[in-house]
Design a protein around this motif. Sequence first.
Motif, PDB file in Angstrom:
ATOM      1  N   UNK A 158      15.508  22.106   3.224  1.00 39.60           N
ATOM      2  CA  UNK A 158      14.981  22.534   1.926  1.00 39.60           C
ATOM      3  C   UNK A 158      15.254  21.528   0.815  1.00 39.60           C
ATOM      4  N   UNK A 159      15.959  20.436   1.123  1.00 40.82           N
ATOM      5  CA  UNK A 159      16.232  19.422   0.101  1.00 40.82           C
ATOM      6  C   UNK A 159      14.962  18.616  -0.161  1.00 40.82           C
ATOM      7  N   UNK A 160      14.715  18.227  -1.401  1.00 41.61           N
ATOM      8  CA  UNK A 160      13.424  17.623  -1.757  1.00 41.61           C
ATOM      9  C   UNK A 160      13.225  16.234  -1.173  1.00 41.61           C
ATOM     10  N   UNK A 161      11.988  15.975  -0.771  1.00 45.78           N
ATOM     11  CA  UNK A 161      11.613  14.698  -0.163  1.00 45.78           C
ATOM     12  C   UNK A 161      10.658  13.931  -1.069  1.00 45.78           C
ATOM     13  N   UNK A 162      10.656  12.623  -0.871  1.00 47.19           N
ATOM     14  CA  UNK A 162       9.611  11.761  -1.423  1.00 47.19           C
ATOM     15  C   UNK A 162       8.682  11.369  -0.272  1.00 47.19           C
ATOM     16  N   UNK A 163       7.412  11.165  -0.569  1.00 49.78           N
ATOM     17  CA  UNK A 163       6.447  10.721   0.429  1.00 49.78           C
ATOM     18  C   UNK A 163       5.763   9.443  -0.044  1.00 49.78           C
ATOM     19  N   UNK A 164       5.711   8.464   0.862  1.00 49.20           N
ATOM     20  CA  UNK A 164       5.101   7.175   0.582  1.00 49.20           C
ATOM     21  C   UNK A 164       3.943   6.955   1.551  1.00 49.20           C
ATOM     22  N   UNK A 165       2.850   6.398   1.035  1.00 51.67           N
ATOM     23  CA  UNK A 165       1.653   6.169   1.833  1.00 51.67           C
ATOM     24  C   UNK A 165       1.385   4.672   1.885  1.00 51.67           C
ATOM     25  N   UNK A 166       1.180   4.174   3.106  1.00 51.27           N
ATOM     26  CA  UNK A 166       0.902   2.747   3.271  1.00 51.27           C
ATOM     27  C   UNK A 166      -0.580   2.481   3.039  1.00 51.27           C
ATOM     28  N   UNK A 167      -0.870   1.544   2.144  1.00 51.25           N
ATOM     29  CA  UNK A 167      -2.248   1.128   1.888  1.00 51.25           C
ATOM     30  C   UNK A 167      -2.539  -0.221   2.500  1.00 51.25           C
ATOM     31  N   UNK A 168      -3.716  -0.717   2.267  1.00 48.05           N
ATOM     32  CA  UNK A 168      -4.087  -2.009   2.830  1.00 48.05           C
ATOM     33  C   UNK A 168      -3.327  -3.160   2.223  1.00 48.05           C
ATOM     34  N   UNK A 169      -2.912  -3.023   0.975  1.00 48.40           N
ATOM     35  CA  UNK A 169      -2.228  -4.123   0.290  1.00 48.40           C
ATOM     36  C   UNK A 169      -0.827  -3.754  -0.181  1.00 48.40           C
ATOM     37  N   UNK A 170      -0.363  -2.546   0.076  1.00 45.27           N
ATOM     38  CA  UNK A 170       0.964  -2.163  -0.387  1.00 45.27           C
ATOM     39  C   UNK A 170       1.189  -0.672  -0.229  1.00 45.27           C
ATOM     40  N   UNK A 171       2.169  -0.191  -0.969  1.00 42.65           N
ATOM     41  CA  UNK A 171       2.593   1.200  -0.846  1.00 42.65           C
ATOM     42  C   UNK A 171       2.270   1.986  -2.109  1.00 42.65           C
ATOM     43  N   UNK A 172       2.045   3.276  -1.934  1.00 43.67           N
ATOM     44  CA  UNK A 172       1.894   4.209  -3.048  1.00 43.67           C
ATOM     45  C   UNK A 172       2.790   5.413  -2.787  1.00 43.67           C
ATOM     46  N   UNK A 173       3.152   6.114  -3.860  1.00 44.73           N
ATOM     47  CA  UNK A 173       3.981   7.307  -3.716  1.00 44.73           C
ATOM     48  C   UNK A 173       3.190   8.525  -4.157  1.00 44.73           C
ATOM     49  N   UNK A 174       3.363   9.621  -3.394  1.00 45.48           N
ATOM     50  CA  UNK A 174       2.659  10.858  -3.713  1.00 45.48           C
ATOM     51  C   UNK A 174       3.295  11.556  -4.909  1.00 45.48           C
ATOM     52  N   UNK A 175       2.443  11.933  -5.838  1.00 50.32           N
ATOM     53  CA  UNK A 175       2.805  12.748  -6.974  1.00 50.32           C
ATOM     54  C   UNK A 175       1.929  13.998  -6.966  1.00 50.32           C
ATOM     55  N   UNK A 176       2.342  14.994  -7.712  1.00 50.52           N
ATOM     56  CA  UNK A 176       1.598  16.246  -7.785  1.00 50.52           C
ATOM     57  C   UNK A 176       0.975  16.363  -9.167  1.00 50.52           C
ATOM     58  N   UNK A 177      -0.334  16.585  -9.176  1.00 47.73           N
ATOM     59  CA  UNK A 177      -1.068  16.769 -10.419  1.00 47.73           C
ATOM     60  C   UNK A 177      -1.841  18.069 -10.401  1.00 47.73           C
TER      61      UNK A 177
END
Length: 341
Positions: free
Chosen positions: A144-163
């Motif tokens: 239940x501890x909070x996680x970060x999620x990272x997504x690999x792109x073609x040129x680098x990384x992005x991080x998931x945010x909630x909007x």
Amino acid sequence: MSGAGLERLDRFMGRANAAYYAGHDPFADFTTAPEISQAFGEILGAWAVVVWQSMGRPQPFILAEAGPGRGTLMADALRLATRLAPDFAAALTLHLVETSPRLRALQAAAIGPHLRSAAPRWHDSVEALPDGPLILLANEFLDALPIRQFVRGGTGWSERHVGPGGFELLACDAPLLPADRLDPVPEGGVIELCEPALALVGGLCRRLSRQGGAALLLDYGPGVAGHGDTLQALRGGAPADPLQAPGEADLTAHVDFPALRTVAGDAKAHGPVPQGRFLTALGLFARIERLVRAQPPGQGGALVEAAHRLVDPSRMGSLFKAIAFCHPALPVPPGFEEVSS
């Protein structure tokens, strides 16, 4: 995209779970192993007795549980441990890591009749536990501890945010994970990082190395290094969208056991091992047989069925794992004998 109006996933998850546990009965949405079978807590109590004996029987020592739920696990553990080793029961001081006033009241009622020592003391965090030799138990606490999620792109990384419309990606540096964890992630793939779990286990291991003791953690996750989106939600006992109605659902993610081993430092890490194998090695079915014999004829089937639910690979026995961290001078704890440190 700019970060205006967006919230990082771990902050969203932490806020949502804090609201959920403050205002809901989590056991209406899920059932944990201690609630399935009393034998689960009983054999963990026996595990704690053996570990205490291997520590040289310190008096006093701290017996702690992180995330005690309704107090069922600790009540079952104390009931058996008191009968097995009265000196263990007399030496312990009980400490519970729990923030919910409602759950603290349930824990006091469940555990009180089985305590030989002073009443439990409650703490808001593992870090707040007092100094001294420690045996800590935690079942389904880390998930239940909070996680970060990272997504690999073609040129680098992005991080998931909630909007407002769901997940959004913001460009970022590569997550702080070893290269051998990042290299296998394909383009479009997700990798998760649970910084609170790493900080908690790292601090716990430093404490165990200095002051003595052991920690046993049981939770669910693959047990091997990997990647993928494991965020999930339960609302009303059914799967739900993790981003909808924050605070109304229990949000969890798989535990990254290999990552936990990397922060053990001088402490010894044992496991992870599948829960089914661990519980069987500790004598779960021998305990079930004794309980069945005490039942009226034909009424022990539910006890056997509950045990199989805990250990069968197709149910909880494979996905759930056990991992232990110990002072470096301690022997391999029960249930981990066939696993190298």
